[in-house]
Design an enzyme around this catalytic site. Structure first.
Site, PDB file in Angstrom:
ATOM      1  N   MET A  89       4.759  -0.046  -1.310  1.00 40.36           N
ATOM      2  CA  MET A  89       5.580  -1.089  -0.605  1.00 40.36           C
ATOM      3  C   MET A  89       6.134  -1.687  -1.992  1.00 40.36           C
ATOM      4  SD  MET A  89       3.335  -2.828   2.625  1.00 40.36           S
ATOM      5  CE  MET A  89       4.254  -4.136   3.072  1.00 40.36           C
ATOM      6  N   HIS A  90       6.691  -2.768  -1.034  1.00 42.39           N
ATOM      7  CA  HIS A  90       7.627  -3.985  -2.142  1.00 42.39           C
ATOM      8  C   HIS A  90       8.742  -3.006  -3.449  1.00 42.39           C
ATOM      9  CE1 HIS A  90       4.565  -6.268  -0.537  1.00 42.39           C
ATOM     10  NE2 HIS A  90       3.590  -5.731  -1.356  1.00 42.39           N
ATOM     11  N   ASP A 140       2.064   1.453   3.084  1.00 45.49           N
ATOM     12  CA  ASP A 140       1.119   2.093   2.800  1.00 45.49           C
ATOM     13  C   ASP A 140       0.109   1.963   3.815  1.00 45.49           C
ATOM     14  OD1 ASP A 140       0.874   0.308   0.995  1.00 45.49           O
ATOM     15  OD2 ASP A 140       0.906   1.833  -0.396  1.00 45.49           O
TER      16      ASP A 140
END
Length: 485
Positions: free
Chosen positions: A79-80, A235
């Site tokens: 992520m991110h 995830d």
């Protein structure tokens, strides 16, 4: 057949399941991380495409008949990450990853704007996407001026697979641009970072269709007929779908590179001051809370390197009989900490070393330090209104029985060990691909695995572990006051 693709930090995994959710085959391809400066962490998105071609290509070689029957693909990813494209869809710079801390000043500035916590339900952490884009605007203005789209890592993979700019709720909740309760982009927060919806992908639910596989790729892999690509998930939400952690109150602990305590919720329960993440789940009308520690198995890997032993050797050396915490306490903040401290600058420490502090004692302290950090996460979840009665263990660290006993006793919660099988993010992504292509009740598809065994807290040591935890809690403010800088 249904295919799950999990874009991890160190590898891309492809998993093939049939309509009964039996795992037919899996393959993976390695990835590397570039760290050009202190605190930086980047990947070239072209490497994700190469890894996907390799992993799926291996499945196509070994299981051509099964791959021909694929009707749905689900995506999962770390992520991110800030994947920045120009208006022609070309990548403008390497992706800035989740564990990159260069934008900690920008994150603090955004977090000082009360609208961000109020709308997203979360602290603006340095690893999140929005502060990365502010850093790019300040430090690479020529890149910022060319932005056409900002995509999360798995959604760049989707763009290559489908040609569509689409994301979903669970991953987008980690950008600091999503109205987490309304499950939509916040125009107000985007404007605060000098962006707009025009630079964002469209949004779907994780179990809904999020594009169709390009015919050229379907032909390359021997797939026949239209192949739906699901919205997918970040995830941890994908792992939760794989573990069946979707009903309110269900929870898992992940002992991976980082550590996660994840709880599914049937409603939105933010408490940003606790540093608990309140994100959308991958299924419609569901949310989740998540406490995150940045170094879990990474701590044992680090200690193994400096002692010239393998993590398995260290785990074997401590045996299986749980011992009460000794005089040595380890703070596992090797790359800062997220929940509950939101501190990118803090670093780890051994406290209480003496002449008699041997290697097994220090190994136990490392395991205890991770367990106590997870206890911090449990207390943060409790403060946000979530009470857990049991959890399921996943991740590489869960193979250590001693570590599981340590975590169970530190949390004073029973830990279920799943029966043999791979129930991680790739499996969860495949389940989302099944839902998008074939429909069905998400709760009937995303069921939990059978429990092979339960590790109970050791009552003889719970008082000692409580004392150890209170000592652990007292040490963070002490080392924070004397850290470098």
């Amino acid at each position: 057949m249904y295919l799950g693709l999990d874009l991890g930090t160190s590898s891309l995994k492809a998993m093939l399941i049939d309509g009964d959710q039996t795992v037919i085959a899996s393959a993976d391809a390695p990835l590397s991380v570039a760290r050009p400066h202190h605190g930086w962490s980047e990947q070239n998105p072209a490497d994700w495409i190469d890894a996907c071609r390799i992993a799926v290509g291996r499945l196509a070689e070994r299981h051509p008949g099964e791959l021909a029957a694929v009707k749905g693909i689900g995506l999962s990813g770390h992520m991110h990450g800030a994947t920045i494209l120009d208006k022609a869809g070309e990548v403008l710079r390497p992706c800035i990853l989740w564990n990159d801390t260069r934008s900690h000043v920008e994150a603090a500035a955004l977090d000082g704007d009360p609208r961000f916590r109020a709308i997203t339900g979360n602290i603006v952490f340095p690893g999140f996407t929005a502060p990365k884009l502010v850093w790019v605007r300040k430090n690479e203005p020529e890149i910022f001026a060319k932005i056409g789209k900002v995509l999360l890592p798995k959604d760049y993979l989707r763009y290559w697979l489908t040609g569509e700019y689409i994301s979903e709720m669970s991953d987008s909740a980690g950008t600091s641009w999503l109205d987490t309760e309304k499950r939509d982009w916040s125009d107000e927060l985007l404007a605060a970072t000098e962006l707009s919806r025009a630079e964002m992908p469209a949004l779907v639910e994780g179990s809904e269709a999020g594009g169709t596989l390009k015919s050229a790729l379907a032909a390359e892999w021997g797939m026949t007929g239209p192949v739906v690509v699901a919205g997918g998930a970040g995830d941890n939400a994908a792992s939760a779908c794989g573990m069946g952690t979707v009903a309110d109150g269900a929870a898992f602990v992940s002992l991976g590179t980082s550590g996660v305590l994840f709880a599914a919720n049937d409603r939105y329960r933010p408490k940003p001051e606790s540093a608990v993440h309140a994100f959308c789940h991958a299924l419609p009308g569901t949310w989740h809370q998540m406490g995150v520690i940045l170094s879990a198995t990474d701590t044992l890997n680090w200690y193994a390197r400096i002692t010239d032993k393998s993590p398995a050797d260290l785990s074997t050396e401590v045996g299986d009989t749980l011992q009460a915490p000794g005089d040595v306490t380890f703070l596992p903040y090797l790359s800062g900490e997220r929940t509950p401290h939101n501190d990118a600058e803090i670093r780890g420490a051994f406290i209480g070393l003496a002449h008699e502090s041997d290697r097994p004692a220090m190994t136990r302290a490392v395991m205890e330090g991770v367990a106590f950090a997870l206890r911090d996460n449990l207390e943060a979840l409790r403060s946000a209104g979530t009470e857990l009665t049991r959890i399921t263990a996943i991740g590489g660290g869960s193979r250590s029985r001693y570590w599981l006993k340590t975590v169970a006793t530190a949390l004073n919660l029973p830990i279920d060990i799943p029966a043999d099988g791979d129930f991680g993010a790739a499996f969860g992504a495949a389940r989302l691909g099944m839902l998008a292509a074939a429909g069905g009740d998400p709760l009937a598809v995303c069921t939990p695995p059978k429990t092979a065994e339960t590790v109970e807290p050791e009552a003889a040591h719970t008082a000692a572990f409580e004392d150890g935890y209170q000592r652990f809690r007292a040490l963070y403010p002490a080392i924070k006051g004397v850290r470098k800088g």
